[in-house]
Enzyme design. Structure first.
Site, short mmCIF file in Angstrom:
data_model
loop_
_atom_site.label_atom_id
_atom_site.label_comp_id
_atom_site.label_asym_id
_atom_site.label_seq_id
_atom_site.Cartn_x
_atom_site.Cartn_y
_atom_site.Cartn_z
N HIS A 82 -6.68 9.15 -6.93
CA HIS A 82 -6.71 10.02 -5.91
C HIS A 82 -8.04 10.72 -5.93
CE1 HIS A 82 -2.15 10.35 -6.87
NE2 HIS A 82 -2.32 9.97 -5.67
N GLN A 123 11.13 8.41 1.70
CA GLN A 123 10.63 6.94 0.96
C GLN A 123 11.31 6.49 -0.48
OE1 GLN A 123 6.31 8.19 0.88
NE2 GLN A 123 6.21 6.91 -0.82
N GLY A 128 -5.51 3.81 -1.18
CA GLY A 128 -6.01 3.15 -2.29
C GLY A 128 -5.41 1.55 -1.91
N ASP A 138 -1.63 0.01 -3.27
CA ASP A 138 -0.59 -0.04 -2.81
C ASP A 138 -1.02 -0.96 -1.24
OD1 ASP A 138 1.63 1.88 -3.94
OD2 ASP A 138 -0.59 2.91 -3.95
N SER A 189 0.60 7.41 -10.53
CA SER A 189 1.16 8.57 -11.05
C SER A 189 2.35 8.25 -11.90
CB SER A 189 1.83 9.56 -9.96
OG SER A 189 0.87 9.90 -8.90
O1 PAF Z 1 1.01 6.46 -1.75
C1 PAF Z 1 1.52 7.69 -1.62
O2 PAF Z 1 1.43 8.42 -2.51
C2 PAF Z 1 2.65 7.70 -0.69
O3 PAF Z 1 2.91 6.73 -0.34
C3 PAF Z 1 2.14 8.39 0.53
C4 PAF Z 1 0.95 7.66 1.54
C5 PAF Z 1 1.37 9.81 0.31
C6 PAF Z 1 3.09 8.77 1.57
O4 PAF Z 1 4.31 9.65 1.10
#
Ligand code: PAF
Length: 279
Positions: free
Chosen positions: A37, A61, A147, A150, A186
């Site tokens: 991050h 999600q 990033g 993902d 994380s």
């Molecule tokens: O990659 C993440 O941390 C999450 O999927 C995001 C893009 C912040 C959406 O909640």
């Protein structure tokens, strides 16, 4: 640094910045901020006049049996990291602010959301696309940073932004790895020292297999990755896939740029990783 919890307040501030001619950068996160991050924040600090970090553990999600409740929320540490990196605004809405009881609108990037991770997490990308669309609108971001760990998420967001004519530019950022090779995440906070050691083998295998990219078929590379991962005790494979870098479609021997992507369980923790291969 200002912490804002109300969407309309941030939108008002963002409009003012746009009116002043400022370029706004958004780093969307679910918190538990790490070096990955931080690299996105630094990129925005370099490119943009204003950097907004959103911290929101998005319930939409997560599947019913996933780690929503257990997801790490070290708010104090997260705010310190943002402050240290001179973030201008942290957007930290409540669930009710983002998804009140009468919330009804969802975004689906069809096809792309149903393959790879989507096979195992059927509602995941619908939740990601929806929350990211909201965050882009609330922040009025000119640039938004994601990033490439993902990778499927990145491609889905790029497609959503294109299909729905968002003005935001999506900026892909390289994977940050721990010294042992494990991609920072994380969810690494869930891993014991021994599980981390196991996790470090994923990237080693991806690198080993990629040596043969130019002379072996995608099918053989995939099988070789599966058999190497299966040799590691305590790793359970969700999937190994080789897909087209541009659109996650199927590949053949002549595809120029591909992504070898894996999702595995180490104990109770699901990790993803990938490597980009080009001819
Ligand atoms: O990659 C993440 O941390 C999450 O999927 C995001 C893009 C912040 C959406 O909640």
């Amino acid at each position: 640094m200002k912490v804002i919890k109300i969407a309309s307040q941030l939108q008002k501030i963002a409009f003012k910045h746009l009116k002043n001619g400022d370029n706004i950068g958004l780093v969307p996160t679910m918190g538990a901020l790490h070096q990955g991050h931080e690299s996105l924040i630094l990129k925005s600090k370099k490119n943009d006049d204003v950097t907004i970090v959103s911290i929101f553990v998005n319930p939409v999600q997560f599947g019913p049996n996933e780690d929503y409740l257990k997801y790490p929320r070290p708010i104090k540490k997260d705010l310190e990291l943002c402050k240290k990196n001179h973030v201008d605004y942290v957007f930290m809405p409540t669930v009710n602010e983002m998804f009140p009881n009468n919330y009804k609108t969802f975004i689906e990037v069809t096809v792309l959301q149903d393959i790879m991770c989507g096979k195992f997490r059927p509602t995941h990308f619908r939740g990601v696309a929806t929350v990211v669309a909201k965050l882009l609108n609330i922040s009025c971001a000119c640039n938004a940073y994601f990033g490439i760990k993902d990778f499927q998420q990145l491609k889905i967001i790029e497609k959503m932004v294109k299909d729905l004519n968002f003005k935001t530019k999506i900026v892909p950022c390289p994977i940050v790895r721990e010294k042992i090779g494990l991609a920072v995440s994380s969810r690494n906070l869930y891993l014991s020292a021994q599980e981390k050691e196991t996790g470090s083998k994923i990237y080693k295998i991806l690198k080993e297999v990629s040596i043969d990219f130019k002379n072996k078929s995608p099918h053989i590379l995939k099988q070789s990755t599966i058999s190497k991962l299966n040799k590691i005790s305590n790793i359970k494979i969700d999937y190994v896939d080789i897909v087209n870098f541009n659109d996650l479609s199927s590949v053949n021997k002549s595809t120029k740029k591909v992504v070898l992507a894996v999702a595995v369980w180490i104990g109770k923790t699901r990790l993803i990783d990938n490597i980009i291969l080009a001819r």
